[in-house]
Enzyme design. Sequence first.
Site, mmCIF file in Angstrom:
data_model
loop_
_atom_site.group_PDB
_atom_site.id
_atom_site.type_symbol
_atom_site.label_atom_id
_atom_site.label_comp_id
_atom_site.label_asym_id
_atom_site.label_seq_id
_atom_site.Cartn_x
_atom_site.Cartn_y
_atom_site.Cartn_z
ATOM 1 C CD GLU A 170 -2.868 -1.203 2.360
ATOM 2 O OE1 GLU A 170 -2.822 -0.572 3.346
ATOM 3 O OE2 GLU A 170 -3.833 -2.268 2.360
ATOM 4 C CG ASN A 211 -0.533 -7.019 -1.067
ATOM 5 O OD1 ASN A 211 -1.145 -7.678 -2.119
ATOM 6 N ND2 ASN A 211 -1.086 -6.685 -0.113
ATOM 7 C CG HIS A 247 -9.518 -5.674 1.037
ATOM 8 N ND1 HIS A 247 -9.871 -6.755 2.060
ATOM 9 C CD2 HIS A 247 -8.171 -5.744 1.265
ATOM 10 C CE1 HIS A 247 -8.737 -7.309 2.635
ATOM 11 N NE2 HIS A 247 -7.751 -6.417 2.098
ATOM 12 C CD GLU A 277 -4.461 -7.787 1.871
ATOM 13 O OE1 GLU A 277 -5.425 -7.390 2.578
ATOM 14 O OE2 GLU A 277 -3.183 -7.712 1.858
ATOM 15 C CG ASP A 279 -12.453 -8.883 2.837
ATOM 16 O OD1 ASP A 279 -12.457 -7.810 1.892
ATOM 17 O OD2 ASP A 279 -11.870 -8.734 3.811
#
Length: 361
Positions: A170, A211, A247, A277, A279
């Site tokens: 990030e 990432n 996400h 990641e 979700d």
Amino acid sequence: MKRTVCLCLSLVLFLAACGGTTGPNATRTESRTVSTPPAGITPLRDLAQKRAIFIGAAVDYDALQNEPQYAYVLGSEFNILTPENMMKFDATEPEPNVFNFVPADAIVKFAQQHHMRVRGHTLVWYNALPTWITNGTFSRDQLIAILKQHIMTEVSHYRSSVNIWDVVNEAVADDGTLRQSIWERVIGPNYIDMAFSWAHEANPQAHLFYNDYAGEGLGTKSDAIYNLVKGMRQRGVPIYGVGLQMHVSTQYYPSTQDVITNMQRLAALGLKVQITEMDVKTQDDPNPPAQRLQDEAQIYHAEMSACLAVTACEAFVMWGFTDAHSWIPIFTNHADAPLPFDTNYQPKPAFFALEQALKEQ
Ligand code: XIL
């Protein structure tokens, strides 16, 4: 009733799978009668292997320690895992030059026992820093030395057991500029290149990833990430791939086609990609609960299909696997159900959507 039986039998299998302490006579009948994993007929990891990708989840250390059912589903359905928090800076170097790898080692051991890969997460992030870093006043040279030692020590510790690292996490802000952080402020933008070279020095075999979130499809942030890693490739920085966090929510998610296009342009730079990641937030979905679960399932299907459509996409990893342990309700302060298993470890429509996508050719 059915669920109770399932949970008990799963526990037996889990203990057996761990070389557990059930004793020679204990529960032999039960463990013989159960020949299928808890969810689908074929575990997701077997379906994924046939499609030449890894499928996995982030691991909550406490749940892994305390809940046999958690460990059982994790070990049977997935072939790659990411420690959710235990490899971060605050967990691994809580005091200057005092390293703690005990929890992360336990997770890595679990992975080895279950023939799972490990994604090391994460070496450099603006978040999850110990107070000795955030409250410290360091010169540029001092902070460079600290970061170098942190990266070299952690990557070396896992040289034989972890060969995938989210080196920098990030670093791009939502408007596409470089995110302000202690690293960017004190060291300057080339902290990113430095971090990759040190990780490479510590383990030349490791696959090193940049990432980030909200850069999965097309748009300003995705362009900025693309330009960042393109520059790294041009400078000869040892970057192997880009992690697309994913996400998303039922109200906002990138289309399959945009994700494919983005993955393909990264692949054209000579990079691999992984979904790292995923979700799906459902709390803002105006539909009734059953429809929310269908909406969620459709998004899992769409993003898994994107990964399967691009050769460079190596892995599909979710940020957890059961709604019993997800960061989303804590982070948003609102109940949610973002993952493919419910709070009782039963498969949801999202599970069957992943299964279906993996079976489609
Ligand atoms: C999150 C964890 O899930 C939480 O338990 C923790 O409190 C904060 O960090 N992007 C990342 C992950 O790269 O490391 C974050 O994990 C979620 C967002």
